[in-house]
Motif scaffolding. Structure first.
Motif, PDB file in Angstrom:
ATOM      1  N   GLU A  38      41.138  81.954 103.287  1.00 54.97           N
ATOM      2  CA  GLU A  38      41.107  80.524 102.966  1.00 54.97           C
ATOM      3  C   GLU A  38      39.892  79.830 103.572  1.00 54.97           C
ATOM      4  O   GLU A  38      39.469  78.785 103.081  1.00 54.97           O
ATOM      5  CB  GLU A  38      42.378  79.833 103.474  1.00 54.97           C
ATOM      6  CG  GLU A  38      43.631  80.254 102.753  1.00 54.97           C
ATOM      7  CD  GLU A  38      44.836  79.543 103.308  1.00 54.97           C
ATOM      8  OE1 GLU A  38      44.962  78.321 103.060  1.00 54.97           O
ATOM      9  OE2 GLU A  38      45.642  80.194 103.994  1.00 54.97           O
TER      10      GLU A  38
ATOM     11  N   GLU B 188      35.960  80.596 104.866  1.00 53.39           N
ATOM     12  CA  GLU B 188      34.824  81.524 104.868  1.00 53.39           C
ATOM     13  C   GLU B 188      34.332  81.750 106.288  1.00 53.39           C
ATOM     14  O   GLU B 188      34.279  80.826 107.089  1.00 53.39           O
ATOM     15  CB  GLU B 188      33.710  80.900 104.023  1.00 53.39           C
ATOM     16  CG  GLU B 188      32.449  81.699 103.930  1.00 53.39           C
ATOM     17  CD  GLU B 188      31.346  80.934 103.214  1.00 53.39           C
ATOM     18  OE1 GLU B 188      30.185  81.314 103.386  1.00 53.39           O
ATOM     19  OE2 GLU B 188      31.644  79.952 102.498  1.00 53.39           O
TER      20      GLU B 188
ATOM     21  N   ALA C 241      33.882  71.909 106.001  1.00 52.11           N
ATOM     22  CA  ALA C 241      33.920  70.679 105.197  1.00 52.11           C
ATOM     23  C   ALA C 241      34.615  70.930 103.860  1.00 52.11           C
ATOM     24  O   ALA C 241      35.457  70.127 103.436  1.00 52.11           O
ATOM     25  CB  ALA C 241      32.508  70.156 104.966  1.00 52.11           C
ATOM     26  N   GLU C 242      34.290  72.050 103.199  1.00 49.72           N
ATOM     27  CA  GLU C 242      34.917  72.373 101.910  1.00 49.72           C
ATOM     28  C   GLU C 242      36.414  72.590 102.068  1.00 49.72           C
ATOM     29  O   GLU C 242      37.207  72.135 101.246  1.00 49.72           O
ATOM     30  CB  GLU C 242      34.274  73.619 101.298  1.00 49.72           C
ATOM     31  CG  GLU C 242      32.875  73.383 100.782  1.00 49.72           C
ATOM     32  CD  GLU C 242      32.157  74.672 100.380  1.00 49.72           C
ATOM     33  OE1 GLU C 242      32.826  75.733 100.275  1.00 49.72           O
ATOM     34  OE2 GLU C 242      30.933  74.625 100.194  1.00 49.72           O
ATOM     35  N   PHE C 243      36.813  73.296 103.124  1.00 45.54           N
ATOM     36  CA  PHE C 243      38.238  73.552 103.353  1.00 45.54           C
ATOM     37  C   PHE C 243      38.980  72.237 103.535  1.00 45.54           C
ATOM     38  O   PHE C 243      40.042  72.025 102.950  1.00 45.54           O
ATOM     39  CB  PHE C 243      38.439  74.449 104.578  1.00 45.54           C
ATOM     40  CG  PHE C 243      39.882  74.679 104.894  1.00 45.54           C
ATOM     41  CD1 PHE C 243      40.611  75.637 104.206  1.00 45.54           C
ATOM     42  CD2 PHE C 243      40.526  73.923 105.861  1.00 45.54           C
ATOM     43  CE1 PHE C 243      41.956  75.841 104.488  1.00 45.54           C
ATOM     44  CE2 PHE C 243      41.864  74.113 106.142  1.00 45.54           C
ATOM     45  CZ  PHE C 243      42.580  75.074 105.448  1.00 45.54           C
TER      46      PHE C 243
ATOM     47  N   HIS D 266      29.490  74.217 106.358  1.00 44.33           N
ATOM     48  CA  HIS D 266      29.869  73.772 105.014  1.00 44.33           C
ATOM     49  C   HIS D 266      31.247  74.296 104.626  1.00 44.33           C
ATOM     50  O   HIS D 266      31.975  73.646 103.886  1.00 44.33           O
ATOM     51  CB  HIS D 266      28.813  74.195 103.974  1.00 44.33           C
ATOM     52  CG  HIS D 266      28.833  75.659 103.645  1.00 44.33           C
ATOM     53  ND1 HIS D 266      29.682  76.208 102.717  1.00 44.33           N
ATOM     54  CD2 HIS D 266      28.110  76.698 104.132  1.00 44.33           C
ATOM     55  CE1 HIS D 266      29.481  77.511 102.646  1.00 44.33           C
ATOM     56  NE2 HIS D 266      28.529  77.832 103.507  1.00 44.33           N
ATOM     57  N   ALA D 267      31.639  75.456 105.142  1.00 41.13           N
ATOM     58  CA  ALA D 267      32.947  76.027 104.813  1.00 41.13           C
ATOM     59  C   ALA D 267      34.073  75.181 105.406  1.00 41.13           C
ATOM     60  O   ALA D 267      35.118  75.003 104.774  1.00 41.13           O
ATOM     61  CB  ALA D 267      33.041  77.465 105.312  1.00 41.13           C
TER      62      ALA D 267
ATOM     63  N   ASP E  62      38.035  69.226 102.539  1.00 44.14           N
ATOM     64  CA  ASP E  62      38.005  68.458 101.289  1.00 44.14           C
ATOM     65  C   ASP E  62      39.101  68.904 100.333  1.00 44.14           C
ATOM     66  O   ASP E  62      39.780  68.081  99.727  1.00 44.14           O
ATOM     67  CB  ASP E  62      36.648  68.588 100.592  1.00 44.14           C
ATOM     68  CG  ASP E  62      35.564  67.774 101.274  1.00 44.14           C
ATOM     69  OD1 ASP E  62      35.903  66.885 102.087  1.00 44.14           O
ATOM     70  OD2 ASP E  62      34.378  68.030 100.990  1.00 44.14           O
ATOM     71  N   LYS E  63      39.287  70.218 100.187  1.00 43.53           N
ATOM     72  CA  LYS E  63      40.286  70.699  99.234  1.00 43.53           C
ATOM     73  C   LYS E  63      41.702  70.657  99.805  1.00 43.53           C
ATOM     74  O   LYS E  63      42.664  70.854  99.088  1.00 43.53           O
ATOM     75  CB  LYS E  63      39.943  72.099  98.748  1.00 43.53           C
ATOM     76  CG  LYS E  63      40.152  73.205  99.728  1.00 43.53           C
ATOM     77  CD  LYS E  63      39.807  74.548  99.117  1.00 43.53           C
ATOM     78  CE  LYS E  63      40.097  75.654 100.134  1.00 43.53           C
ATOM     79  NZ  LYS E  63      39.748  76.959  99.660  1.00 43.53           N
ATOM     80  N   SER E  64      41.825  70.366 101.106  1.00 40.28           N
ATOM     81  CA  SER E  64      43.153  70.316 101.745  1.00 40.28           C
ATOM     82  C   SER E  64      43.805  68.947 101.643  1.00 40.28           C
ATOM     83  O   SER E  64      44.986  68.811 101.915  1.00 40.28           O
ATOM     84  CB  SER E  64      43.036  70.698 103.222  1.00 40.28           C
ATOM     85  OG  SER E  64      42.610  72.026 103.333  1.00 40.28           O
TER      86      SER E  64
END
Length: 61
Positions: free
Chosen positions: A32, A34, A50-52, A47-48, A54-56
């Motif tokens: 889940e 990176e 931040a992405e995690f 960035h991983a 954002d999608k959470s």
């Protein structure tokens, strides 16, 4: 100085996300979150994280 991706330790990620290091390890091992293995430890690209996060997000109510 190189301008490549910035990496965080598991402890730094745990601090940013306000969770335990074990939770971060679980996220890494489940795929889940990176991460890159460096020797015996993991490094997580900023960035991983931040992405995690954002999608959470989810809408309550």
């Amino acid at each position: 100085m190189a301008s490549g991706p910035s990496f965080l330790t598991v402890a730094e990620v745990a601090g940013q996300m306000r969770v335990s290091k074990m939770t971060v390890y679980r996220l890494v091992h489940s795929g889940e979150l990176e991460a890159v293995r460096v020797g015996r430890s993991f490094r997580v690209p900023e960035h991983a994280v931040a992405e995690f996060l954002d999608k959470s997000y989810f809408e309550a109510g």
